[in-house]
Design a protein around this motif. Sequence first.
Motif, PDB file in Angstrom:
ATOM      1  N   LEU A  40       0.696  -0.966   0.497  1.00 51.82           N
ATOM      2  CA  LEU A  40       0.050   0.034   0.268  1.00 51.82           C
ATOM      3  C   LEU A  40       0.840   0.866  -0.076  1.00 51.82           C
ATOM      4  CD1 LEU A  40      -3.010  -1.041   2.218  1.00 51.82           C
ATOM      5  CD2 LEU A  40      -2.699  -1.420   0.135  1.00 51.82           C
ATOM      6  N   ASP A  41       2.032   1.140   0.700  1.00 50.25           N
ATOM      7  CA  ASP A  41       2.783   2.119  -0.078  1.00 50.25           C
ATOM      8  C   ASP A  41       3.227   3.151  -1.148  1.00 50.25           C
ATOM      9  OD1 ASP A  41       4.010   2.305   2.515  1.00 50.25           O
ATOM     10  OD2 ASP A  41       5.755   1.157   1.910  1.00 50.25           O
ATOM     11  N   ARG A  42       2.607   2.435  -2.361  1.00 55.30           N
ATOM     12  CA  ARG A  42       2.559   2.717  -3.452  1.00 55.30           C
ATOM     13  C   ARG A  42       1.127   3.682  -3.944  1.00 55.30           C
ATOM     14  NH1 ARG A  42       5.846  -1.611  -3.101  1.00 55.30           N
ATOM     15  NH2 ARG A  42       6.562  -2.748  -4.699  1.00 55.30           N
ATOM     16  N   LEU A  43       0.414   3.315  -3.230  1.00 55.92           N
ATOM     17  CA  LEU A  43      -0.523   4.239  -3.051  1.00 55.92           C
ATOM     18  C   LEU A  43      -0.493   6.331  -2.406  1.00 55.92           C
ATOM     19  CD1 LEU A  43      -3.555   2.888  -1.232  1.00 55.92           C
ATOM     20  CD2 LEU A  43      -3.444   2.922  -3.743  1.00 55.92           C
ATOM     21  N   ASP A  44       0.914   5.989  -1.821  1.00 59.67           N
ATOM     22  CA  ASP A  44       1.773   7.650  -1.077  1.00 59.67           C
ATOM     23  C   ASP A  44       2.006   7.638  -2.729  1.00 59.67           C
ATOM     24  OD1 ASP A  44       0.820   6.722   0.694  1.00 59.67           O
ATOM     25  OD2 ASP A  44       2.701   6.650   1.404  1.00 59.67           O
ATOM     26  N   ASP A  45       2.306   7.358  -4.006  1.00 58.52           N
ATOM     27  CA  ASP A  45       2.815   7.966  -4.811  1.00 58.52           C
ATOM     28  C   ASP A  45       1.615   8.158  -6.489  1.00 58.52           C
ATOM     29  OD1 ASP A  45       5.480   6.880  -4.554  1.00 58.52           O
ATOM     30  OD2 ASP A  45       5.302   4.382  -5.584  1.00 58.52           O
ATOM     31  N   THR A  46       0.479   8.778  -5.867  1.00 57.90           N
ATOM     32  CA  THR A  46      -0.116   8.989  -6.621  1.00 57.90           C
ATOM     33  C   THR A  46      -1.012   9.542  -6.216  1.00 57.90           C
ATOM     34  OG1 THR A  46      -2.506   8.603  -7.655  1.00 57.90           O
ATOM     35  CG2 THR A  46      -1.983   6.810  -6.380  1.00 57.90           C
ATOM     36  N   ALA A  63      -7.901  -4.249   5.046  1.00 52.91           N
ATOM     37  CA  ALA A  63      -8.991  -3.970   4.945  1.00 52.91           C
ATOM     38  C   ALA A  63      -9.289  -1.894   6.129  1.00 52.91           C
ATOM     39  CB  ALA A  63     -10.371  -4.597   5.373  1.00 52.91           C
ATOM     40  N   PRO A  64      -8.834  -2.744   7.148  1.00 55.10           N
ATOM     41  CA  PRO A  64      -8.426  -1.925   8.208  1.00 55.10           C
ATOM     42  C   PRO A  64      -7.270  -0.656   7.443  1.00 55.10           C
ATOM     43  CG  PRO A  64      -8.092  -3.259   9.616  1.00 55.10           C
ATOM     44  CD  PRO A  64      -8.317  -4.139   7.840  1.00 55.10           C
ATOM     45  N   LEU A  65      -6.424  -0.864   7.008  1.00 52.32           N
ATOM     46  CA  LEU A  65      -5.198   0.502   6.363  1.00 52.32           C
ATOM     47  C   LEU A  65      -5.897   1.106   5.105  1.00 52.32           C
ATOM     48  CD1 LEU A  65      -1.940  -1.936   6.003  1.00 52.32           C
ATOM     49  CD2 LEU A  65      -2.770  -0.718   7.664  1.00 52.32           C
ATOM     50  N   LEU A  66      -6.884   0.199   4.353  1.00 54.51           N
ATOM     51  CA  LEU A  66      -7.346   1.349   3.247  1.00 54.51           C
ATOM     52  C   LEU A  66      -8.103   1.984   4.129  1.00 54.51           C
ATOM     53  CD1 LEU A  66      -8.505  -1.981   1.130  1.00 54.51           C
ATOM     54  CD2 LEU A  66      -6.884  -0.013   0.620  1.00 54.51           C
ATOM     55  N   ARG A  67      -9.260   1.388   4.847  1.00 58.89           N
ATOM     56  CA  ARG A  67     -10.289   2.776   5.675  1.00 58.89           C
ATOM     57  C   ARG A  67      -9.375   3.499   6.618  1.00 58.89           C
ATOM     58  NH1 ARG A  67     -14.312  -1.983   7.672  1.00 58.89           N
ATOM     59  NH2 ARG A  67     -15.894  -1.281   5.939  1.00 58.89           N
ATOM     60  N   ALA A  68      -8.007   3.421   6.928  1.00 61.00           N
ATOM     61  CA  ALA A  68      -7.417   4.317   7.144  1.00 61.00           C
ATOM     62  C   ALA A  68      -6.907   5.493   6.679  1.00 61.00           C
ATOM     63  CB  ALA A  68      -6.099   3.526   7.880  1.00 61.00           C
ATOM     64  N   ARG A  69      -6.728   5.176   5.836  1.00 66.23           N
ATOM     65  CA  ARG A  69      -6.186   6.152   4.393  1.00 66.23           C
ATOM     66  C   ARG A  69      -7.555   6.675   3.886  1.00 66.23           C
ATOM     67  NH1 ARG A  69      -1.492   5.266   1.385  1.00 66.23           N
ATOM     68  NH2 ARG A  69      -0.296   3.908   2.807  1.00 66.23           N
ATOM     69  N   GLY A  70      -9.252   6.303   4.063  1.00 67.45           N
ATOM     70  CA  GLY A  70      -9.881   7.375   4.157  1.00 67.45           C
ATOM     71  C   GLY A  70     -10.709   6.868   2.841  1.00 67.45           C
ATOM     72  N   ILE A  71     -11.307   5.982   2.424  1.00 63.86           N
ATOM     73  CA  ILE A  71     -11.047   5.188   1.532  1.00 63.86           C
ATOM     74  C   ILE A  71     -13.071   4.497   2.502  1.00 63.86           C
ATOM     75  CG2 ILE A  71     -11.457   3.217   0.047  1.00 63.86           C
ATOM     76  CD1 ILE A  71      -8.475   2.949  -0.365  1.00 63.86           C
ATOM     77  N   PRO A  72     -14.176   5.846   1.414  1.00 64.88           N
ATOM     78  CA  PRO A  72     -14.876   4.970   2.572  1.00 64.88           C
ATOM     79  C   PRO A  72     -15.874   3.756   2.787  1.00 64.88           C
ATOM     80  CG  PRO A  72     -15.726   6.251   0.649  1.00 64.88           C
ATOM     81  CD  PRO A  72     -14.069   6.094   0.342  1.00 64.88           C
TER      82      PRO A  72
END
Length: 295
Positions: A40-46, A63-72
């Motif tokens: 998921l570090d790749r999400l920081d590149d976009t 799933a918890p890591l995705l929710r922590a990134r604000g994905i509803p």
Amino acid sequence: MSHSPLEVFDRRLVRLRRDRAAATVAQVAPVLEAAAERLLDRLDDTTRRFSRALEIGGRGVVAPLLRARGIPLVVSMDLSARMAAGAGGLPLAGDEEALPFAPESFDLIVANLSLHWVNDLPGALVQLRRALRPDGLFLASLPGLGTLQELREALAGAESALRGGLSPRVSPFPELRDLAGLLQRAGFALPVADGEGLPVRYRTPLALLHDLRAAGEANAVLARDARVPPRALLPMALASLPRDAAGIPVTLRLLVMTGWAPHESQSRPARPGSANARLADALGAEERSAGEKAG
């Protein structure tokens, strides 16, 4: 019993083992979390923001890591209904080889350490690309060639000594050089594949086997030997594993796939002949015709 060339794994057995592992997978959460965080570090590149995510085989860490990134909205799909129920997103039992989604259902799909049990990976990638909205992102990690090599060699040596032959006891893993091509064939834009090592050490050999079972990662190769293994096989193999003062090193080669669903806003290669500057000028070199000798 003969099988199709595409059938390498016993998918029913994979599901049953993941059903059982739903009660024990928390034991291996640190390894799963380390792999998920690197993926998921790749999400920081976009700068792209996502609103509808599908995570496959996340086993309670993605799933918890995705929710922590604000994905509803996060849907957690797993081959095992029990594993999906504890994954942390909206649970769904589903098969990567027959995705139950309409086209363009998600703008982000993440598969962390799950696609290595798929028989038809090219076909699964095509379905995953279709499930993405235009300009949607696909991220996946898989254990690559070299993973568990120490255990593979130890088991092979012990079985050769005891039976004079070998049977597959560790799952086959893909090679990095094949993954970018598979993404491109599946219709992904801007395909990238890279790899890195995830260092893992165990205090005892049995702890390694316990973790593989706890994660639902025991051998599910269709060509596995169905006979009861010799009583001496495991003790002999585990005794031959390399070790040092820090414990028993285990190789986990993490391969990462990144691809985008095509969209008109994405960069594309220039048309042949459309350049308005000479490469020789940019490099400060003298241009010569084909076959012309230097000097």
